[in-house]
Enzyme design. Sequence first.
Site, PDB file in Angstrom:
ATOM      1  N   ARG A  46      10.797  -2.325  11.437  1.00 59.62           N
ATOM      2  CA  ARG A  46       9.870  -1.584  12.326  1.00 59.62           C
ATOM      3  C   ARG A  46       9.621  -3.029  13.369  1.00 59.62           C
ATOM      4  NH1 ARG A  46       4.954   0.370   8.763  1.00 59.62           N
ATOM      5  NH2 ARG A  46       3.629  -0.872  10.417  1.00 59.62           N
ATOM      6  N   LYS A  59       0.879  -1.332   0.120  1.00 57.94           N
ATOM      7  CA  LYS A  59       0.111   0.074   0.095  1.00 57.94           C
ATOM      8  C   LYS A  59       0.942   1.139  -0.089  1.00 57.94           C
ATOM      9  CE  LYS A  59      -2.403  -0.601   3.921  1.00 57.94           C
ATOM     10  NZ  LYS A  59      -1.935  -1.960   4.421  1.00 57.94           N
ATOM     11  N   ARG A 115      11.106  -6.280   5.102  1.00 53.37           N
ATOM     12  CA  ARG A 115      10.857  -4.772   4.929  1.00 53.37           C
ATOM     13  C   ARG A 115      11.779  -3.956   5.774  1.00 53.37           C
ATOM     14  NH1 ARG A 115       4.817  -2.591   4.860  1.00 53.37           N
ATOM     15  NH2 ARG A 115       4.764  -3.350   7.026  1.00 53.37           N
ATOM     16  N   ARG A 171      -9.713   1.476   8.752  1.00 53.58           N
ATOM     17  CA  ARG A 171      -9.422   0.124   9.062  1.00 53.58           C
ATOM     18  C   ARG A 171     -10.775  -0.473   9.699  1.00 53.58           C
ATOM     19  NH1 ARG A 171      -3.352   1.143   8.860  1.00 53.58           N
ATOM     20  NH2 ARG A 171      -2.396  -0.710   9.152  1.00 53.58           N
ATOM     21  N   ARG A 214      -1.381  -8.729  13.480  1.00 51.46           N
ATOM     22  CA  ARG A 214      -1.774  -7.749  12.634  1.00 51.46           C
ATOM     23  C   ARG A 214      -2.747  -8.205  11.588  1.00 51.46           C
ATOM     24  NH1 ARG A 214       3.452  -5.220  10.665  1.00 51.46           N
ATOM     25  NH2 ARG A 214       2.130  -3.472   9.258  1.00 51.46           N
TER      26      ARG A 214
HETATM   27  P1  AMP Z   1       0.571   0.731   9.051  1.00 50.03           P
HETATM   28  O1  AMP Z   1       1.888   1.841   9.103  1.00 50.03           O
HETATM   29  O2  AMP Z   1      -0.774   1.367   8.353  1.00 50.03           O
HETATM   30  O3  AMP Z   1       0.776  -0.637   9.172  1.00 50.03           O
HETATM   31  O4  AMP Z   1       0.164   1.200  10.619  1.00 50.03           O
HETATM   32  C1  AMP Z   1       1.051   0.704  11.717  1.00 50.03           C
HETATM   33  C2  AMP Z   1       0.218   0.502  12.930  1.00 50.03           C
HETATM   34  O5  AMP Z   1      -0.391   1.945  13.358  1.00 50.03           O
HETATM   35  C3  AMP Z   1      -1.311  -0.099  12.621  1.00 50.03           C
HETATM   36  O6  AMP Z   1      -0.742  -1.562  13.061  1.00 50.03           O
HETATM   37  C4  AMP Z   1      -2.090   0.119  13.870  1.00 50.03           C
HETATM   38  O7  AMP Z   1      -1.760  -0.248  15.200  1.00 50.03           O
HETATM   39  C5  AMP Z   1      -2.119   1.780  13.666  1.00 50.03           C
HETATM   40  N1  AMP Z   1      -2.881   2.251  12.649  1.00 50.03           N
HETATM   41  C6  AMP Z   1      -2.558   2.804  11.587  1.00 50.03           C
HETATM   42  N2  AMP Z   1      -3.926   3.213  10.981  1.00 50.03           N
HETATM   43  C7  AMP Z   1      -4.597   2.887  11.855  1.00 50.03           C
HETATM   44  C8  AMP Z   1      -6.047   3.009  11.751  1.00 50.03           C
HETATM   45  N3  AMP Z   1      -6.735   3.882  10.704  1.00 50.03           N
HETATM   46  N4  AMP Z   1      -6.959   2.677  12.799  1.00 50.03           N
HETATM   47  C9  AMP Z   1      -6.313   2.154  13.710  1.00 50.03           C
HETATM   48  N5  AMP Z   1      -4.798   1.762  14.280  1.00 50.03           N
HETATM   49  C10 AMP Z   1      -4.368   2.239  12.920  1.00 50.03           C
END
Ligand code: AMP
Length: 206
Positions: free
Chosen positions: A152, A13, A122, A88, A163
């Site tokens: 990360r 993404k 990653r 989400r 996740r």
């Molecule tokens: P990402 O970088 O998009 O994989 O996001 C990393 C983490 O941030 C996720 O595993 C969630 O813990 C939190 N997070 C990011 N976007 C959201 C969202 N829209 N709703 C809730 N938690 C989020």
Amino acid sequence: MKLIFLGPPGAGKGTQAERIAERFEIAHLSTGDMLRAEIRNATPLGAAAKAYIDRGELVPDSVIIDMVRERITRDDCKNGFLLDGFPRTVVQAEALAEFTDVDYAVNIDVPSERLVARISGRRMCPDCGAAYHVSMYAEPTCRKCGATLYQRDDDREETVKNRLKVYTEKTAPLIAFYEAAGKLVTVDGDQAVDAVTESILKGLGA
Ligand code: AMP
């Protein structure tokens, strides 16, 4: 142009969002990047979010909804925006529909058995946010700014499994939500990076 990017963790993404946002000259808004910046800056929001992120859980809806509602009012969103990682949950999607109308929801589809390997390879840049995969770029430093790359914490295998479970339970239902709204564009994410970008542009009629 107002776009949403759906897809499981590891679908690509972020990489595709950056390219598509550049092409349409719209703001690329990654809620994950926004939360990681809050953590780096040691804000109260960052402190509250960190525990959820480290466990691979979602940050509470109200926190994220307020953050996005404010963010999309800024000047750089005048032309439109691409939301990467939001909504989400169905609650987030319903809230978004109340404050703005999106044009398309792009769903990047990758078979679930491919995701763990994609995520565990990653590497991220702490300074400019660039993301790499060790299979394509194995240098220790960022190609764009030279900072030392890192993995990360939530990309480690145990957290990744949670996740993916959270994605299946809470986020995957959004595919049907946007399909019912006539906004869904699904592309095969298990192709070369350029081919995925082309598929998305085609799906958007560009
Ligand atoms: P990402 O970088 O998009 O994989 O996001 C990393 C983490 O941030 C996720 O595993 C969630 O813990 C939190 N997070 C990011 N976007 C959201 C969202 N829209 N709703 C809730 N938690 C989020």
